[in-house]
Design a protein around this motif. Sequence first.
Motif, PDB file in Angstrom:
ATOM      1  N   VAL A 169       0.838  -1.205   0.000  1.00 56.18           N
ATOM      2  CA  VAL A 169       0.000   0.000   0.000  1.00 56.18           C
ATOM      3  C   VAL A 169       0.871   1.253   0.000  1.00 56.18           C
ATOM      4  CG1 VAL A 169      -1.616   1.340   1.424  1.00 56.18           C
ATOM      5  CG2 VAL A 169      -2.038  -1.073   1.026  1.00 56.18           C
ATOM      6  N   MET A 170       1.941   1.269   0.781  1.00 58.05           N
ATOM      7  CA  MET A 170       2.816   2.442   0.833  1.00 58.05           C
ATOM      8  C   MET A 170       3.580   2.641  -0.481  1.00 58.05           C
ATOM      9  SD  MET A 170       2.201   3.918   3.626  1.00 58.05           S
ATOM     10  CE  MET A 170       3.491   5.117   3.659  1.00 58.05           C
ATOM     11  N   ILE A 171       3.960   1.550  -1.130  1.00 56.82           N
ATOM     12  CA  ILE A 171       4.622   1.672  -2.433  1.00 56.82           C
ATOM     13  C   ILE A 171       3.640   2.223  -3.461  1.00 56.82           C
ATOM     14  CG2 ILE A 171       5.653   0.346  -4.331  1.00 56.82           C
ATOM     15  CD1 ILE A 171       6.904  -1.454  -2.124  1.00 56.82           C
ATOM     16  N   ALA A 172       2.410   1.714  -3.451  1.00 55.11           N
ATOM     17  CA  ALA A 172       1.385   2.226  -4.364  1.00 55.11           C
ATOM     18  C   ALA A 172       1.123   3.706  -4.091  1.00 55.11           C
ATOM     19  CB  ALA A 172       0.103   1.418  -4.223  1.00 55.11           C
ATOM     20  N   TYR A 173       1.158   4.101  -2.825  1.00 54.53           N
ATOM     21  CA  TYR A 173       0.958   5.498  -2.443  1.00 54.53           C
ATOM     22  C   TYR A 173       2.005   6.396  -3.093  1.00 54.53           C
ATOM     23  CZ  TYR A 173       0.993   9.611   0.625  1.00 54.53           C
ATOM     24  OH  TYR A 173       0.988  10.884   1.113  1.00 54.53           O
ATOM     25  N   ALA A 174       3.251   5.938  -3.076  1.00 54.87           N
ATOM     26  CA  ALA A 174       4.328   6.734  -3.683  1.00 54.87           C
ATOM     27  C   ALA A 174       4.071   6.956  -5.173  1.00 54.87           C
ATOM     28  CB  ALA A 174       5.668   6.040  -3.469  1.00 54.87           C
ATOM     29  N   TYR A 175       3.507   5.961  -5.842  1.00 51.19           N
ATOM     30  CA  TYR A 175       3.215   6.104  -7.264  1.00 51.19           C
ATOM     31  C   TYR A 175       1.940   6.902  -7.526  1.00 51.19           C
ATOM     32  CZ  TYR A 175       6.968   2.948  -8.526  1.00 51.19           C
ATOM     33  OH  TYR A 175       8.208   2.388  -8.714  1.00 51.19           O
ATOM     34  N   MET A 176       1.039   6.967  -6.564  1.00 52.53           N
ATOM     35  CA  MET A 176      -0.222   7.698  -6.747  1.00 52.53           C
ATOM     36  C   MET A 176      -0.082   9.195  -6.510  1.00 52.53           C
ATOM     37  SD  MET A 176      -3.263   5.281  -5.178  1.00 52.53           S
ATOM     38  CE  MET A 176      -2.859   5.688  -3.506  1.00 52.53           C
ATOM     39  N   LEU A 177       0.945   9.629  -5.815  1.00 44.21           N
ATOM     40  CA  LEU A 177       1.058  11.040  -5.446  1.00 44.21           C
ATOM     41  C   LEU A 177       1.132  11.980  -6.640  1.00 44.21           C
ATOM     42  CD1 LEU A 177       3.390  11.058  -2.330  1.00 44.21           C
ATOM     43  CD2 LEU A 177       1.027  11.823  -2.469  1.00 44.21           C
ATOM     44  N   ARG A 178       1.957  11.687  -7.594  1.00 44.08           N
ATOM     45  CA  ARG A 178       2.131  12.614  -8.720  1.00 44.08           C
ATOM     46  C   ARG A 178       0.865  12.740  -9.575  1.00 44.08           C
ATOM     47  NH1 ARG A 178       7.448  13.979 -11.689  1.00 44.08           N
ATOM     48  NH2 ARG A 178       7.824  14.308  -9.509  1.00 44.08           N
ATOM     49  N   PRO A 179       0.251  11.639 -10.014  1.00 42.77           N
ATOM     50  CA  PRO A 179      -0.919  11.826 -10.880  1.00 42.77           C
ATOM     51  C   PRO A 179      -2.180  12.276 -10.150  1.00 42.77           C
ATOM     52  CG  PRO A 179      -0.443   9.487 -10.648  1.00 42.77           C
ATOM     53  CD  PRO A 179       0.666  10.238  -9.970  1.00 42.77           C
ATOM     54  N   PHE A 180      -2.327  11.952  -8.871  1.00 42.61           N
ATOM     55  CA  PHE A 180      -3.576  12.229  -8.170  1.00 42.61           C
ATOM     56  C   PHE A 180      -3.480  13.326  -7.116  1.00 42.61           C
ATOM     57  CE2 PHE A 180      -3.954   7.734  -9.496  1.00 42.61           C
ATOM     58  CZ  PHE A 180      -4.992   7.903 -10.395  1.00 42.61           C
ATOM     59  N   GLY A 181      -2.328  13.934  -6.949  1.00 44.37           N
ATOM     60  CA  GLY A 181      -2.169  14.973  -5.936  1.00 44.37           C
ATOM     61  C   GLY A 181      -1.952  14.369  -4.560  1.00 44.37           C
ATOM     62  N   PHE A 182      -1.944  15.221  -3.554  1.00 43.45           N
ATOM     63  CA  PHE A 182      -1.645  14.767  -2.196  1.00 43.45           C
ATOM     64  C   PHE A 182      -2.874  14.304  -1.430  1.00 43.45           C
ATOM     65  CE2 PHE A 182      -1.023  15.460   2.352  1.00 43.45           C
ATOM     66  CZ  PHE A 182       0.154  14.767   2.571  1.00 43.45           C
ATOM     67  N   LEU A 183      -3.957  15.042  -1.507  1.00 46.20           N
ATOM     68  CA  LEU A 183      -5.096  14.808  -0.621  1.00 46.20           C
ATOM     69  C   LEU A 183      -5.773  13.452  -0.820  1.00 46.20           C
ATOM     70  CD1 LEU A 183      -6.717  18.357  -0.567  1.00 46.20           C
ATOM     71  CD2 LEU A 183      -5.403  17.242   1.238  1.00 46.20           C
ATOM     72  N   VAL A 184      -6.095  13.099  -2.046  1.00 43.84           N
ATOM     73  CA  VAL A 184      -6.849  11.866  -2.298  1.00 43.84           C
ATOM     74  C   VAL A 184      -6.022  10.615  -1.964  1.00 43.84           C
ATOM     75  CG1 VAL A 184      -8.042  10.516  -4.057  1.00 43.84           C
ATOM     76  CG2 VAL A 184      -8.352  12.991  -3.977  1.00 43.84           C
ATOM     77  N   PRO A 185      -4.805  10.448  -2.497  1.00 45.55           N
ATOM     78  CA  PRO A 185      -4.033   9.251  -2.136  1.00 45.55           C
ATOM     79  C   PRO A 185      -3.737   9.153  -0.639  1.00 45.55           C
ATOM     80  CG  PRO A 185      -3.056  10.290  -4.041  1.00 45.55           C
ATOM     81  CD  PRO A 185      -4.099  11.232  -3.517  1.00 45.55           C
ATOM     82  N   THR A 186      -3.453  10.286  -0.006  1.00 46.87           N
ATOM     83  CA  THR A 186      -3.157  10.250   1.422  1.00 46.87           C
ATOM     84  C   THR A 186      -4.383   9.837   2.218  1.00 46.87           C
ATOM     85  OG1 THR A 186      -1.491  11.972   1.111  1.00 46.87           O
ATOM     86  CG2 THR A 186      -2.241  11.585   3.358  1.00 46.87           C
ATOM     87  N   ALA A 187      -5.556  10.337   1.851  1.00 41.58           N
ATOM     88  CA  ALA A 187      -6.780   9.951   2.543  1.00 41.58           C
ATOM     89  C   ALA A 187      -7.051   8.459   2.381  1.00 41.58           C
ATOM     90  CB  ALA A 187      -7.959  10.773   2.031  1.00 41.58           C
TER      91      ALA A 187
END
Length: 147
Positions: A80-98
């Motif tokens: 999940v944390m690895i996927a989070y690192a890849y989600m940050l750039r395309p989806f911004g900070f708020l949605v992936p972090t939530a």
Amino acid sequence: MIRTDRIFGVVVILVALAFIASAYNLPAGNMFDKLGPKVFPIIVGIGMAASAAAMIVRPDAEPDWPAMKSLAALVFATVVMIAYAYMLRPFGFLVPTAIVAAILSYQIDPKPARAALIGVGLSAGLYVVFKYALGLGLVALPRALMG
């Protein structure tokens, strides 16, 4: 047989050697700083290698490893944390972090409503701290939504 500490010690020594080798690629210091930026990573690498050698020479008793369910939960959290690192750039900070905070919160205490609230609250709170208190250049939402 005490293998766990010795295996870990060998791995740490290999990492320490790679750390020391990468320190030699740093640029040389200027005339005011004769040592340059190489010295600190080399000292840290030597400390890592010495600590690992001590683990190899004098290992502790074999530990009791957690149950397979706990190890699976740790692997899931890592994925999940690895996927989070890849989600940050395309989806911004708020949605992936939530999403990630909610997933990890649910893994700790399986109450869906509470996990969702924690995810949203943690996302918003961290955004405010990182963006305004620390001055990081975070993008809140996907760039397509921001215009």
